[in-house]
Design a protein around this motif. Structure first.
Motif, mmCIF file in Angstrom:
data_model
loop_
_atom_site.group_PDB
_atom_site.id
_atom_site.type_symbol
_atom_site.label_atom_id
_atom_site.label_comp_id
_atom_site.label_asym_id
_atom_site.label_seq_id
_atom_site.Cartn_x
_atom_site.Cartn_y
_atom_site.Cartn_z
ATOM 1 N N LYS A 241 -1.989 6.522 1.156
ATOM 2 C CA LYS A 241 -3.155 5.757 1.624
ATOM 3 C C LYS A 241 -2.962 5.339 3.086
ATOM 4 O O LYS A 241 -3.902 5.393 3.883
ATOM 5 C CB LYS A 241 -3.350 4.530 0.729
ATOM 6 C CG LYS A 241 -4.626 3.790 0.962
ATOM 7 C CD LYS A 241 -5.799 4.518 0.333
ATOM 8 C CE LYS A 241 -6.955 3.584 0.154
ATOM 9 N NZ LYS A 241 -7.958 4.075 -0.738
ATOM 10 N N MET B 247 -9.721 -1.407 1.287
ATOM 11 C CA MET B 247 -9.133 -0.085 1.149
ATOM 12 C C MET B 247 -10.020 0.945 0.466
ATOM 13 O O MET B 247 -9.536 1.973 0.051
ATOM 14 C CB MET B 247 -7.794 -0.202 0.407
ATOM 15 C CG MET B 247 -6.740 -0.917 1.215
ATOM 16 S SD MET B 247 -6.378 -0.064 2.762
ATOM 17 C CE MET B 247 -6.902 -1.260 3.953
ATOM 18 N N LEU C 43 0.836 -1.198 0.000
ATOM 19 C CA LEU C 43 0.000 0.000 0.000
ATOM 20 C C LEU C 43 0.876 1.254 0.000
ATOM 21 O O LEU C 43 1.897 1.307 0.679
ATOM 22 C CB LEU C 43 -0.897 -0.016 1.237
ATOM 23 C CG LEU C 43 -2.144 0.843 1.208
ATOM 24 C CD1 LEU C 43 -3.075 0.408 0.085
ATOM 25 C CD2 LEU C 43 -2.869 0.736 2.532
#
Length: 185
Positions: free
Chosen positions: A32, A96, A28
């Motif tokens: 984020k 997410m 990731l």
């Protein structure tokens, strides 16, 4: 010191969740990761404020039993966290997308709402307290992602256990302090 312990304890759900995210989403992007940690911290900041103002609304009606309320709420939340830490279920991690990030942030901050109610019985600056809780949660959640990325799910349960133990300790401290002030003990 008590506020830092409380902040640490309240952050354990969020940290455990983000630790699981770190274990699951190793690639990731930093933006984020920052956003998720920010949302977790923001909700930990917001919920005590809401709880505080709810508590203030009812404080005059329950001031004679506020220490018992704080004790039971903190112990309930603490034992809930201990139960989660001792369960054999693997922790859930957020997907997410924005909706589930908000839901996860809200879900991990419900205990902060209850703590906000208990803070309304104390002589504290709620904005400063909530800000410290939010900042601690943000920092721990950010660190937890990277810990999860490298350590996996091994530490997730230990964080919940420690948070639960701290909440129970704070519940007993509030109760005993009040009973000592009243001359009962």
């Amino acid at each position: 010191m008590q506020l830092l312990l409380l902040s640490f304890a309240l952050s354990m759900d969020s940290a455990a969740l983000n630790m699981a995210n770190g274990a699951r989403y190793k690639s990731l992007g930093f933006g984020k990761i920052l956003f998720i940690a920010f949302m977790l911290g923001f909700f930990q900041f917001l919920m005590p404020l809401l709880g505080y103002f709810l508590g203030i609304s009812f404080a005059k009606f329950i001031s004679s039993i506020d220490h018992f309320i704080a004790f039971f709420i903190l112990c309930f939340l603490g034992f809930k966290m201990l139960k989660e830490a001792c369960s054999s279920e693997v922790g859930e991690s957020l997907s997410m997308d924005i909706k589930t990030i908000f839901v996860g942030a809200f879900a991990t901050s419900i205990d902060a709402l209850a703590v906000g109610v208990t803070l309304s019985f104390e002589a504290v600056s709620i904005f400063e307290s909530a800000l410290i809780i939010g900042i601690v949660c943000f920092a721990l959640s950010l660190a937890a992602f990277y810990i999860g990325k490298f350590m996996g799910e091994i530490l997730e349960k230990k964080a919940l256990f420690l948070g639960g133990a701290i909440l129970i300790f704070l519940g007993f401290k509030i109760l005993i302090t009040h009973l000592l002030e009243e001359g009962v003990l």
